[in-house]
Design a protein around this motif. Structure first.
Motif, PDB file in Angstrom:
ATOM      1  N   GLU A 112     -17.208 -44.380   7.096  1.00  0.00           N
ATOM      2  CA  GLU A 112     -17.710 -45.282   8.124  1.00  0.00           C
ATOM      3  C   GLU A 112     -19.047 -44.763   8.653  1.00  0.00           C
TER       4      GLU A 112
ATOM      5  N   ALA B 104     -22.037 -45.855   6.961  1.00  0.00           N
ATOM      6  CA  ALA B 104     -23.059 -46.005   5.911  1.00  0.00           C
ATOM      7  C   ALA B 104     -24.163 -46.949   6.347  1.00  0.00           C
ATOM      8  N   ARG B 105     -23.839 -47.863   7.261  1.00  0.00           N
ATOM      9  CA  ARG B 105     -24.843 -48.812   7.761  1.00  0.00           C
ATOM     10  C   ARG B 105     -25.987 -48.103   8.477  1.00  0.00           C
TER      11      ARG B 105
ATOM     12  N   VAL C  76     -24.045 -39.743   6.700  1.00  0.00           N
ATOM     13  CA  VAL C  76     -22.808 -40.434   6.351  1.00  0.00           C
ATOM     14  C   VAL C  76     -22.053 -39.602   5.314  1.00  0.00           C
TER      15      VAL C  76
ATOM     16  N   ILE D 230     -27.655 -45.712   7.412  1.00  0.00           N
ATOM     17  CA  ILE D 230     -28.725 -45.494   6.433  1.00  0.00           C
ATOM     18  C   ILE D 230     -29.243 -46.827   5.926  1.00  0.00           C
TER      19      ILE D 230
ATOM     20  N   LEU E 184     -25.483 -50.041   1.543  1.00  0.00           N
ATOM     21  CA  LEU E 184     -24.538 -49.011   1.097  1.00  0.00           C
ATOM     22  C   LEU E 184     -23.086 -49.348   1.445  1.00  0.00           C
ATOM     23  N   VAL E 185     -22.884 -50.223   2.414  1.00  0.00           N
ATOM     24  CA  VAL E 185     -21.518 -50.598   2.795  1.00  0.00           C
ATOM     25  C   VAL E 185     -20.788 -51.240   1.621  1.00  0.00           C
TER      26      VAL E 185
ATOM     27  N   LYS F 237     -17.224 -43.874  -2.734  1.00  0.00           N
ATOM     28  CA  LYS F 237     -16.847 -44.442  -1.453  1.00  0.00           C
ATOM     29  C   LYS F 237     -17.642 -43.769  -0.349  1.00  0.00           C
ATOM     30  N   PHE F 238     -18.206 -44.595   0.530  1.00  0.00           N
ATOM     31  CA  PHE F 238     -18.920 -44.095   1.697  1.00  0.00           C
ATOM     32  C   PHE F 238     -17.996 -44.181   2.912  1.00  0.00           C
TER      33      PHE F 238
ATOM     34  N   LEU G  97     -24.770 -47.268  -7.054  1.00  0.00           N
ATOM     35  CA  LEU G  97     -25.680 -46.415  -6.288  1.00  0.00           C
ATOM     36  C   LEU G  97     -26.881 -46.018  -7.129  1.00  0.00           C
TER      37      LEU G  97
ATOM     38  N   TRP H  12     -19.478 -39.105   2.112  1.00  0.00           N
ATOM     39  CA  TRP H  12     -19.204 -39.860   0.889  1.00  0.00           C
ATOM     40  C   TRP H  12     -18.359 -39.020  -0.055  1.00  0.00           C
TER      41      TRP H  12
ATOM     42  N   ASP I 141     -30.402 -39.492   5.768  1.00  0.00           N
ATOM     43  CA  ASP I 141     -31.714 -40.119   5.681  1.00  0.00           C
ATOM     44  C   ASP I 141     -32.732 -39.151   6.295  1.00  0.00           C
TER      45      ASP I 141
END
Length: 244
Positions: A160, A162-163, A145, A165, A169-170, A157-158, A178, A147, A241
């Motif tokens: 689109e 981030a889910r 993702v 991982i 994190l969203v 800010k992450f 964090l 960032w 990840d």
């Protein structure tokens, strides 16, 4: 009959008396007057005739120029084919007859070049969309993702995805949020890498995130840059990840 009347002061014998001379107008004088009237009529007819000839000569160019003016809004609307159909026709291969022909030719040429550029832009956009789709697929498979963050303000800010991982994190929008998820044993290392960033330097660190006693191994890399008129420090990069 016509008569002419003159006042003659030269032959007056008394100051309170005016001598008037009356004579009958001769045929020669009447002929001169008639000739003047005829000349005025001929001059008027000549002026009107020349104006009509001038209008007839200008009618064609004015009509062509009006067609050009009416067609120009189509250029702003990017209706290029309709624009070229609305312009007056030019003889194929013939040189321009006047400035109007040159203008028509220039407008047509400009519209063709803009249309070609638009087609190229659409092709590039489609290619980019395809590349973006492939990139998102690759990131999804690699659990990566993007960032970005600002070390001085702490904003984070992450991108689109981030889910991929963790859904947690969203909702992370600041660096302290964090850091609270980082394993206690790794926080010092992460914080040091984050705070030591300088324009042009690179952050490359591995750490663990804790989610309800579940550990996820993360490899984070970012580049620091000074952006904007205020030279604000920003870090942007990728997190992956790497647990598996």
């Amino acid at each position: 009959e016509w008569h002419e009347l003159f006042k003659s002061d030269a032959v007056a014998t008394r100051h309170d008396v005016s001598v008037m001379l009356v004579s009958r107008v001769t045929d020669q004088v009447l002929a001169v007057q008639g000739a003047i009237v005829d000349s005025l009529w001929l001059g008027t007819i000549g002026i009107l005739g020349s104006e009509l000839i001038l209008l007839s000569l200008l009618w064609g160019p004015m009509r062509r120029l009006q067609e050009v003016i009416h067609a120009l809004p189509l250029l702003a609307e990017r209706s290029f084919a309709q624009l070229r159909d609305s312009l007056p026709r030019l003889s194929a291969g013939a040189p321009p007859r006047d400035e109007i022909d040159a203008t028509i030719h220039a407008i047509g040429l400009v519209s063709e070049r803009i249309e070609a550029l638009d087609e190229s832009n659409r092709a590039v956009e489609l290619a980019l969309r395809g590349s973006e789709t492939s990139l998102q697929l690759a990131q999804s498979m690699a659990r990566v993702v993007g960032w970005s963050g600002y070390p001085l303000s702490g904003d984070l800010k992450f991108a689109e995805g981030a889910r991929r991982i963790s859904p947690v994190l969203v909702h992370v929008t600041t660096w302290p949020e964090l850091l609270a998820l980082v394993h206690p044993e790794d926080r010092v290392t992460v914080l040091k890498s984050w705070r030591s960033g300088r324009p042009g330097s690179v952050m490359d660190v591995e750490f663990r995130l804790l989610f309800d006693e579940t550990e996820i191994d993360i490899h984070a890399i970012a580049r620091f840059d000074a952006i904007g008129p205020t030279r604000k420090l920003r870090a942007s990069g990728m997190m992956q990840d790497v647990s598996e």
